[in-house]
Design a protein around this motif. Structure first.
Motif, PDB file in Angstrom:
ATOM      1  N   CYS A   1      29.498 -23.142  -0.870  1.00  0.00           N
ATOM      2  CA  CYS A   1      28.938 -21.485  -1.119  1.00  0.00           C
ATOM      3  C   CYS A   1      29.341 -20.950  -2.222  1.00  0.00           C
ATOM      4  O   CYS A   1      29.196 -19.928  -2.453  1.00  0.00           O
ATOM      5  CB  CYS A   1      29.404 -21.016   0.198  1.00  0.00           C
TER       6      CYS A   1
ATOM      7  N   CYS B   1      37.145 -23.782   3.632  1.00  0.00           N
ATOM      8  CA  CYS B   1      36.605 -22.852   2.990  1.00  0.00           C
ATOM      9  C   CYS B   1      36.882 -21.462   3.706  1.00  0.00           C
ATOM     10  O   CYS B   1      36.273 -21.271   4.777  1.00  0.00           O
ATOM     11  CB  CYS B   1      35.248 -23.041   2.432  1.00  0.00           C
TER      12      CYS B   1
ATOM     13  N   SER C   1      31.918 -19.994  -3.285  1.00  0.00           N
ATOM     14  CA  SER C   1      33.139 -18.972  -3.718  1.00  0.00           C
ATOM     15  C   SER C   1      34.419 -19.527  -4.030  1.00  0.00           C
ATOM     16  O   SER C   1      34.680 -20.698  -3.706  1.00  0.00           O
ATOM     17  CB  SER C   1      33.298 -18.093  -2.291  1.00  0.00           C
TER      18      SER C   1
ATOM     19  N   CYS D   1      32.882 -20.018   3.929  1.00  0.00           N
ATOM     20  CA  CYS D   1      31.737 -20.385   4.751  1.00  0.00           C
ATOM     21  C   CYS D   1      32.365 -21.470   5.823  1.00  0.00           C
ATOM     22  O   CYS D   1      31.600 -21.596   6.730  1.00  0.00           O
ATOM     23  CB  CYS D   1      30.724 -21.302   3.924  1.00  0.00           C
TER      24      CYS D   1
ATOM     25  N   CYS E   1      34.371 -23.570  -3.823  1.00  0.00           N
ATOM     26  CA  CYS E   1      33.961 -24.250  -2.735  1.00  0.00           C
ATOM     27  C   CYS E   1      32.532 -24.711  -3.151  1.00  0.00           C
ATOM     28  O   CYS E   1      31.575 -23.859  -3.492  1.00  0.00           O
ATOM     29  CB  CYS E   1      33.912 -23.524  -1.326  1.00  0.00           C
TER      30      CYS E   1
HETATM   31 ZN   LIG Z   1      32.338 -22.236   1.193  1.00  0.00          ZN
END
Ligand SMILES: [Zn+2]
Length: 238
Positions: A201, A223, A203, A226, A198
């Motif tokens: 963020c 996501c 991740s 986030c 993503c």
């Molecule tokens: Zn994210």
């Protein structure tokens, strides 16, 4: 009809751009206000000093007249002292003469120091006028900057806003509401995948989900970390 993801991606781009424009203006209006305040304060200071200087010069111009008046009065009182009828009158006149002498000494002392005072005041005034000119220059620069930015921004904002309205009409109510809700948490509510992560963020996104995102451009994928809306990396953004 474009897929939902494309529309949301464009909406997100528009919003990011609008945010940016708003941010550009951000501090400028406040800076202009601050500069205006500084100019006002410095104007008052310089005026006060100018007033002091005028008073000093007026004093200097009048000092010899005041001294002459005091001298005349003193002579008058001294003459009267010879004609008093009792001690009380004598003492009263003596007091008057004393106070005239005090006043004369004060004027002479002030005369003596006035040249140095004048130099000091002029130096301060010059500095204050320079400070004022600096503040005025800064203010006019900031005003100009704000003017230019606002007029350029206004046109850009108008066209972005109207595109946003158009776009909002083509997106279904539910995903649009989701988008708006996410935007209350994240300025960028819809972000592309980048290197299987993503990009909001950073991740990682599971491979299976990435495949689903690619294959379902009309579905909303968030996501898991986030909560931003995800769209494929290579999707064409407007
Ligand atoms: Zn994210």
């Amino acid at each position: 009809m474009q897929p939902l993801m494309t529309l949301l991606a464009e909406l997100s781009t528009i919003d990011a751009h609008l945010d940016e424009l708003q941010e550009d203006l951000g501090d400028l209006p406040k800076e202009v206000k601050d500069c205006e305040r500084t100019v006002k304060t410095r104007t008052a200071l310089a005026e006060e000093t100018q007033q002091l200087l005028s008073e000093l010069l007026a004093f200097r111009a009048n000092a010899h007249i005041m001294l002459q008046e005091i001298k005349d009065k003193e002579a008058q009182y001294t003459e009267q002292q010879f004609q008093v009828r009792n001690n009380r009158e004598f003492d009263a006149i003596t007091k008057e003469i004393e106070s005239l002498r005090e006043e004369r000494n004060r004027i002479i002392e002030e005369q003596r120091t006035s040249a140095v005072k004048e130099d000091n005041i002029r130096q301060i005034l010059t500095q204050q006028q320079q400070d004022l000119a600096d503040a005025q220059e800064l203010l006019s620069d900031k005003e100009k900057e704000l003017d230019e930015l606002s007029s350029g921004h206004n046109n850009e904002m108008k066209s972005l806003m109207s595109r946003r309205v158009e776009l909002s009409k083509t997106i279904d109510a539910l995903p649009l509401a989701d988008y708006e809700r996410i935007r209350t948490f994240h300025l960028e509510a819809a972000v592309p995948l980048r290197k299987n992560c993503c990009s909001g963020c950073f991740s990682a996104v599971p491979a299976q989900k990435i495949v689903e995102i690619r294959n379902n451009p009309n579905k909303l994928f968030l996501c898991e970390h986030c909560g931003r809306i995800l769209f494929p990396e290579d999707m064409k953004q407007v």
